[in-house]
Scaffold this active site. Structure first.
Site, PDB file in Angstrom:
ATOM      1  N   THR A 121       0.837  -1.204   0.000  1.00  0.00           N
ATOM      2  CA  THR A 121       0.000   0.000   0.000  1.00  0.00           C
ATOM      3  C   THR A 121       0.869   1.250   0.000  1.00  0.00           C
ATOM      4  O   THR A 121       2.001   1.218   0.503  1.00  0.00           O
ATOM      5  CB  THR A 121      -0.911   0.030   1.237  1.00  0.00           C
ATOM      6  OG1 THR A 121      -1.558   1.305   1.344  1.00  0.00           O
ATOM      7  CG2 THR A 121      -0.121  -0.209   2.524  1.00  0.00           C
ATOM      8  N   ASP A 122       0.324   2.340  -0.508  1.00  0.00           N
ATOM      9  CA  ASP A 122       1.042   3.613  -0.451  1.00  0.00           C
ATOM     10  C   ASP A 122       1.157   4.128   0.982  1.00  0.00           C
ATOM     11  O   ASP A 122       1.994   4.986   1.277  1.00  0.00           O
ATOM     12  CB  ASP A 122       0.372   4.664  -1.341  1.00  0.00           C
ATOM     13  CG  ASP A 122      -1.075   4.958  -0.982  1.00  0.00           C
ATOM     14  OD1 ASP A 122      -1.638   4.264  -0.106  1.00  0.00           O
ATOM     15  OD2 ASP A 122      -1.670   5.870  -1.607  1.00  0.00           O
ATOM     16  N   GLU A 123       0.352   3.603   1.895  1.00  0.00           N
ATOM     17  CA  GLU A 123       0.348   4.092   3.265  1.00  0.00           C
ATOM     18  C   GLU A 123       1.622   3.757   4.035  1.00  0.00           C
ATOM     19  O   GLU A 123       1.878   4.335   5.097  1.00  0.00           O
ATOM     20  CB  GLU A 123      -0.881   3.572   4.014  1.00  0.00           C
ATOM     21  CG  GLU A 123      -2.178   4.103   3.436  1.00  0.00           C
ATOM     22  CD  GLU A 123      -3.385   3.802   4.295  1.00  0.00           C
ATOM     23  OE1 GLU A 123      -3.272   3.905   5.532  1.00  0.00           O
ATOM     24  OE2 GLU A 123      -4.441   3.464   3.737  1.00  0.00           O
ATOM     25  N   TYR A 163      -2.246  -0.271  10.864  1.00  0.00           N
ATOM     26  CA  TYR A 163      -2.399  -0.971   9.581  1.00  0.00           C
ATOM     27  C   TYR A 163      -1.185  -0.750   8.701  1.00  0.00           C
ATOM     28  O   TYR A 163      -0.571  -1.697   8.192  1.00  0.00           O
ATOM     29  CB  TYR A 163      -3.661  -0.488   8.861  1.00  0.00           C
ATOM     30  CG  TYR A 163      -3.625  -0.756   7.377  1.00  0.00           C
ATOM     31  CD1 TYR A 163      -3.597  -2.059   6.886  1.00  0.00           C
ATOM     32  CD2 TYR A 163      -3.579   0.294   6.447  1.00  0.00           C
ATOM     33  CE1 TYR A 163      -3.537  -2.312   5.522  1.00  0.00           C
ATOM     34  CE2 TYR A 163      -3.520   0.055   5.090  1.00  0.00           C
ATOM     35  CZ  TYR A 163      -3.499  -1.248   4.624  1.00  0.00           C
ATOM     36  OH  TYR A 163      -3.426  -1.497   3.281  1.00  0.00           O
ATOM     37  N   LYS A 207       1.804  -3.440   7.268  1.00  0.00           N
ATOM     38  CA  LYS A 207       2.143  -3.636   5.848  1.00  0.00           C
ATOM     39  C   LYS A 207       3.609  -3.304   5.583  1.00  0.00           C
ATOM     40  O   LYS A 207       4.279  -3.979   4.793  1.00  0.00           O
ATOM     41  CB  LYS A 207       1.229  -2.786   4.966  1.00  0.00           C
ATOM     42  CG  LYS A 207      -0.232  -3.180   5.012  1.00  0.00           C
ATOM     43  CD  LYS A 207      -0.490  -4.565   4.445  1.00  0.00           C
ATOM     44  CE  LYS A 207      -0.452  -4.571   2.927  1.00  0.00           C
ATOM     45  NZ  LYS A 207      -0.869  -5.883   2.366  1.00  0.00           N
TER      46      LYS A 207
END
Length: 321
Positions: free
Chosen positions: A126-128, A150, A154
């Site tokens: 994810t970009d997060e 979260y 990741k």
């Protein structure tokens, strides 16, 4: 007897993005094995259009013995990991499930992939993992600075995979997409939740003033990017998948109301969530240069298609909350 191009194992294949991947993979002549735990966010209804064209195992990716049994039996050439806990709000309330699925589960898959000699391991990240950026864009070399449990889970998985690439020579690729949207998305994310609230004639909760900015990628475009990376990407590499289409959350909600011809007084601003990232933005030039992939669907067109789908499938949407 049908001749397949090759066998591919898809974890989380009954989820929102994973099911899109399964549908496209089947249409391209791949032999598809789907693994899914079928949590609240998993639904085989998403795969009804390809029923009978894939093999299914209901299994938790943390179940080491079962995962090894399946890989020994099926011998997939490629493993694509979509399985994950993904909702930030849930991770803030209780991070345990995220640590288990997103870190421990990935470790099980990595060990099994080494043992059974998977030719290519694809991790959907994810970009997060990059955290927030007020100006400019994240490249694949940007440091990881996750700000939610979260995102931290990741990022930890990405680091584990990087270590297996370096230490064990695992032929893996990490893909970091921006915010996906589209049909079949579970209504805990902004767009389907807002549509659900509108259909129920309820207020739409928007954090703070709705100024947080996200980069929006239509799910079909995302999957075409993943498939292109599988075909042309280099093992050991990381690829950002962005759309270059950024919108404030409040803009998204107002456009949804416009599409559905509803008043803006349905918006209810609520207390911001802890650690809320202001903006995400990806530099996707690497994936374009190496594979030729580029997002095609304009955000407003994609949002209209998505809203029309949810309205046409309101029974499915309403059954989820």
């Amino acid at each position: 007897m049908r001749k397949f191009l090759y066998k591919i194992l898809v974890t989380g294949g009954a989820g929102f993005i994973g099911s899109e991947f399964v549908r496209h993979s089947v249409s391209r002549g791949l032999e598809v094995i789907v693994l899914d735990k079928l949590t609240y966010a998993g639904d085989l209804e998403r795969l009804k259009g390809v029923k009978g064209k894939y093999k299914f195992y209901q299994v938790d990716i943390c179940a080491k013995k079962q995962i090894n049994y399946i890989l020994a039996k099926e011998r997939p050439r490629i493993l694509v990991n979509f399985a994950a806990e993904t909702h930030v709000d849930r991770s803030i309330k209780n991070a345990s499930a995220f640590i288990k699925a997103n870190i421990e589960g990935v470790h099980v898959l990595l060990e099994a992939s080494l043992k059974h000699k998977v030719k290519k391991f694809i991790q959907i990240s994810t970009d997060e993992v990059y955290g927030e950026i007020k100006e400019g864009k994240f490249t694949e070399q940007s440091p990881l600075k996750p700000n939610s449990p979260y995102a931290a889970s990741k990022a930890a998985a990405d680091l584990f995979i990087g270590s297996y690439i370096r230490t064990h020579g695992l032929p893996a690729i990490i893909i970091r997409p921006c915010n996906n949207y589209g049909p079949w998305q579970y209504p805990e994310k902004l767009i389907p939740l807002a549509v659900l609230k509108i259909l129920r004639k309820e207020k739409i909760p928007v954090y703070a003033a709705g100024k947080n900015i996200r980069e929006w990628l239509y799910v079909e475009d995302c999957i075409k990017g993943v498939l292109r990376i599988i075909e042309k990407g280099k093992t050991g590499e990381i690829y950002n998948l962005g759309s270059q289409q950024e919108r404030q959350n409040i803009e998204v909600v107002k456009f949804l109301l416009h599409i559905l011809k509803k008043r803006q007084d349905l918006i209810a601003f609520v207390k911001d969530r802890p650690g809320h990232d202001l903006r995400y933005s990806l530099d996707s030039s690497k994936v374009f240069k190496e594979t030729g992939w580029k997002a095609k669907l304009n955000f407003k067109d994609g949002l209209r298609v998505t809203v029309e789908w949810f309205v046409g499938h309101r029974d499915w949407l309403l059954s989820k909350r």
